[in-house]
Design a protein around this motif. Sequence first.
Motif, PDB file in Angstrom:
ATOM      1  N   ILE A 106       0.861  -1.181   0.000  1.00  0.00           N
ATOM      2  CA  ILE A 106       0.000   0.000   0.000  1.00  0.00           C
ATOM      3  C   ILE A 106       0.896   1.229   0.000  1.00  0.00           C
ATOM      4  CG2 ILE A 106      -1.744   1.332   1.252  1.00  0.00           C
ATOM      5  CD1 ILE A 106      -2.716  -1.364   2.440  1.00  0.00           C
ATOM      6  N   TYR A 107       0.692   2.083  -0.990  1.00  0.00           N
ATOM      7  CA  TYR A 107       1.436   3.334  -1.077  1.00  0.00           C
ATOM      8  C   TYR A 107       0.480   4.455  -0.708  1.00  0.00           C
ATOM      9  CZ  TYR A 107       4.341   7.048  -3.154  1.00  0.00           C
ATOM     10  OH  TYR A 107       5.085   8.173  -3.372  1.00  0.00           O
ATOM     11  N   ASP A 108       0.699   5.084   0.459  1.00  0.00           N
ATOM     12  CA  ASP A 108      -0.098   6.220   0.915  1.00  0.00           C
ATOM     13  C   ASP A 108       0.621   7.475   0.457  1.00  0.00           C
ATOM     14  OD1 ASP A 108      -1.201   8.368   2.387  1.00  0.00           O
ATOM     15  OD2 ASP A 108      -1.846   6.998   3.977  1.00  0.00           O
ATOM     16  N   VAL A 109       0.132   8.053  -0.616  1.00  0.00           N
ATOM     17  CA  VAL A 109       0.789   9.195  -1.240  1.00  0.00           C
ATOM     18  C   VAL A 109       0.781  10.404  -0.312  1.00  0.00           C
ATOM     19  CG1 VAL A 109       0.716  10.771  -3.214  1.00  0.00           C
ATOM     20  CG2 VAL A 109       0.191   8.351  -3.526  1.00  0.00           C
ATOM     21  N   ILE A 110      -0.323  10.645   0.360  1.00  0.00           N
ATOM     22  CA  ILE A 110      -0.468  11.810   1.235  1.00  0.00           C
ATOM     23  C   ILE A 110       0.521  11.746   2.396  1.00  0.00           C
ATOM     24  CG2 ILE A 110      -2.049  13.027   2.792  1.00  0.00           C
ATOM     25  CD1 ILE A 110      -4.318  12.018   0.859  1.00  0.00           C
ATOM     26  N   GLU A 111       0.666  10.579   3.006  1.00  0.00           N
ATOM     27  CA  GLU A 111       1.564  10.419   4.159  1.00  0.00           C
ATOM     28  C   GLU A 111       3.012  10.129   3.753  1.00  0.00           C
ATOM     29  OE1 GLU A 111       0.711  10.985   7.331  1.00  0.00           O
ATOM     30  OE2 GLU A 111      -1.289  11.508   6.607  1.00  0.00           O
ATOM     31  N   GLY A 112       3.248   9.811   2.484  1.00  0.00           N
ATOM     32  CA  GLY A 112       4.598   9.476   2.036  1.00  0.00           C
ATOM     33  C   GLY A 112       5.085   8.166   2.641  1.00  0.00           C
ATOM     34  N   MET A 113       4.180   7.189   2.727  1.00  0.00           N
ATOM     35  CA  MET A 113       4.490   5.901   3.360  1.00  0.00           C
ATOM     36  C   MET A 113       4.223   4.743   2.402  1.00  0.00           C
ATOM     37  SD  MET A 113       5.400   6.320   6.631  1.00  0.00           S
ATOM     38  CE  MET A 113       5.086   4.698   7.317  1.00  0.00           C
ATOM     39  N   ILE A 114       5.034   3.699   2.537  1.00  0.00           N
ATOM     40  CA  ILE A 114       4.783   2.441   1.848  1.00  0.00           C
ATOM     41  C   ILE A 114       4.627   1.378   2.922  1.00  0.00           C
ATOM     42  CG2 ILE A 114       5.707   0.684   0.294  1.00  0.00           C
ATOM     43  CD1 ILE A 114       7.227   2.903  -1.141  1.00  0.00           C
ATOM     44  N   PHE A 115       3.510   0.642   2.882  1.00  0.00           N
ATOM     45  CA  PHE A 115       3.226  -0.414   3.841  1.00  0.00           C
ATOM     46  C   PHE A 115       3.289  -1.756   3.110  1.00  0.00           C
ATOM     47  CE2 PHE A 115       0.887   3.378   5.096  1.00  0.00           C
ATOM     48  CZ  PHE A 115       1.331   3.555   6.400  1.00  0.00           C
ATOM     49  N   LEU A 116       4.112  -2.670   3.612  1.00  0.00           N
ATOM     50  CA  LEU A 116       4.245  -3.999   3.035  1.00  0.00           C
ATOM     51  C   LEU A 116       3.658  -4.997   4.019  1.00  0.00           C
ATOM     52  CD1 LEU A 116       7.984  -3.791   1.905  1.00  0.00           C
ATOM     53  CD2 LEU A 116       5.969  -3.115   0.617  1.00  0.00           C
ATOM     54  N   ASP A 117       2.803  -5.891   3.531  1.00  0.00           N
ATOM     55  CA  ASP A 117       2.137  -6.855   4.411  1.00  0.00           C
ATOM     56  C   ASP A 117       2.217  -8.253   3.807  1.00  0.00           C
ATOM     57  OD1 ASP A 117       0.615  -8.092   6.337  1.00  0.00           O
ATOM     58  OD2 ASP A 117      -1.197  -6.932   5.948  1.00  0.00           O
ATOM     59  N   GLY A 118       2.758  -9.189   4.567  1.00  0.00           N
ATOM     60  CA  GLY A 118       2.859 -10.578   4.112  1.00  0.00           C
ATOM     61  C   GLY A 118       4.147 -10.841   3.372  1.00  0.00           C
ATOM     62  N   SER A 119       5.085 -11.527   4.007  1.00  0.00           N
ATOM     63  CA  SER A 119       6.392 -11.833   3.401  1.00  0.00           C
ATOM     64  C   SER A 119       7.036 -10.570   2.830  1.00  0.00           C
ATOM     65  CB  SER A 119       6.256 -12.899   2.316  1.00  0.00           C
ATOM     66  OG  SER A 119       5.736 -14.087   2.859  1.00  0.00           O
ATOM     67  N   ALA A 120       7.111  -9.543   3.668  1.00  0.00           N
ATOM     68  CA  ALA A 120       7.633  -8.246   3.252  1.00  0.00           C
ATOM     69  C   ALA A 120       9.151  -8.278   3.119  1.00  0.00           C
ATOM     70  CB  ALA A 120       7.223  -7.186   4.268  1.00  0.00           C
ATOM     71  N   HIS A 121       9.639  -7.661   2.056  1.00  0.00           N
ATOM     72  CA  HIS A 121      11.084  -7.587   1.820  1.00  0.00           C
ATOM     73  C   HIS A 121      11.384  -6.239   1.170  1.00  0.00           C
ATOM     74  CE1 HIS A 121      15.089  -9.255   1.340  1.00  0.00           C
ATOM     75  NE2 HIS A 121      15.109  -8.756   0.117  1.00  0.00           N
ATOM     76  N   LEU A 122      12.401  -5.550   1.705  1.00  0.00           N
ATOM     77  CA  LEU A 122      12.788  -4.243   1.180  1.00  0.00           C
ATOM     78  C   LEU A 122      14.292  -4.198   1.035  1.00  0.00           C
ATOM     79  CD1 LEU A 122      11.852  -1.174   0.646  1.00  0.00           C
ATOM     80  CD2 LEU A 122      12.699  -0.788   2.956  1.00  0.00           C
ATOM     81  N   ILE A 123      14.754  -3.804  -0.144  1.00  0.00           N
ATOM     82  CA  ILE A 123      16.170  -3.562  -0.372  1.00  0.00           C
ATOM     83  C   ILE A 123      16.302  -2.063  -0.588  1.00  0.00           C
ATOM     84  CG2 ILE A 123      18.156  -3.949  -1.872  1.00  0.00           C
ATOM     85  CD1 ILE A 123      16.860  -6.652  -2.625  1.00  0.00           C
ATOM     86  N   GLN A 124      17.137  -1.448   0.250  1.00  0.00           N
ATOM     87  CA  GLN A 124      17.351  -0.004   0.189  1.00  0.00           C
ATOM     88  C   GLN A 124      18.853   0.222   0.076  1.00  0.00           C
ATOM     89  OE1 GLN A 124      16.743   2.079   3.852  1.00  0.00           O
ATOM     90  NE2 GLN A 124      16.030   3.917   2.821  1.00  0.00           N
ATOM     91  N   GLY A 125      19.299   0.634  -1.096  1.00  0.00           N
ATOM     92  CA  GLY A 125      20.734   0.741  -1.303  1.00  0.00           C
ATOM     93  C   GLY A 125      21.355  -0.640  -1.226  1.00  0.00           C
ATOM     94  N   PHE A 126      22.302  -0.826  -0.310  1.00  0.00           N
ATOM     95  CA  PHE A 126      22.943  -2.129  -0.140  1.00  0.00           C
ATOM     96  C   PHE A 126      22.419  -2.862   1.091  1.00  0.00           C
ATOM     97  CE2 PHE A 126      25.917   0.350  -2.679  1.00  0.00           C
ATOM     98  CZ  PHE A 126      26.100  -0.502  -3.744  1.00  0.00           C
ATOM     99  N   ASP A 127      21.435  -2.285   1.781  1.00  0.00           N
ATOM    100  CA  ASP A 127      20.851  -2.893   2.974  1.00  0.00           C
ATOM    101  C   ASP A 127      19.550  -3.599   2.614  1.00  0.00           C
ATOM    102  OD1 ASP A 127      22.898  -1.578   4.335  1.00  0.00           O
ATOM    103  OD2 ASP A 127      21.635   0.151   4.794  1.00  0.00           O
TER     104      ASP A 127
END
Length: 161
Positions: A106-127
């Motif tokens: 879920i991308y909440d444009v107004i709040e500037g948030m991304i919510f990941l639900d269920g087997s969430a995985h995020l790669i940010q740069g090298f982390d």
Amino acid sequence: MNKIILLTAIFFSTFTYALSEDAQQPIEIEADSVIVDEISGFNEFSGNAEVKQGSLFMTAELIEVQTNEDGVETMRATGTTDKPAKYIQTQENQERFIEATAIIIIYDVIEGMIFLDGSAHLIQGFDSFSGDKLNYDIDNDKVIVESSSDGTERVKFKIAL
């Protein structure tokens, strides 16, 4: 057809773009079917839906968008365990792109948030971060990860030094 083109122009003009030139790029949407309800502001792109604009790429079985008179409020991408929803975008302050996958994004444009639900995985740069749920605050560059309530999926974090 012109309503769909206008909708997509409004749809992406309100995003917080990671690269300033992304906002100037053409928008491409592909899906097996599209529902546009101008009265309620609800829009649905289903069947291997793909959205591309500049460095932004999102794909899912179903992408739902809620708009208001000012533009996009939220975007919800729903995938499956076998084929999760995916969000990719280049970040100006990162050496690499950000890539997120989950069953629901879920991308909440107004709040500037991304919510990941269920087997969430995020790669940010090298982390990288993973867990059952993950919240990414785009504006403040903050990640919050939670394990599953039954304890079967713990939080994992990998940092490159």
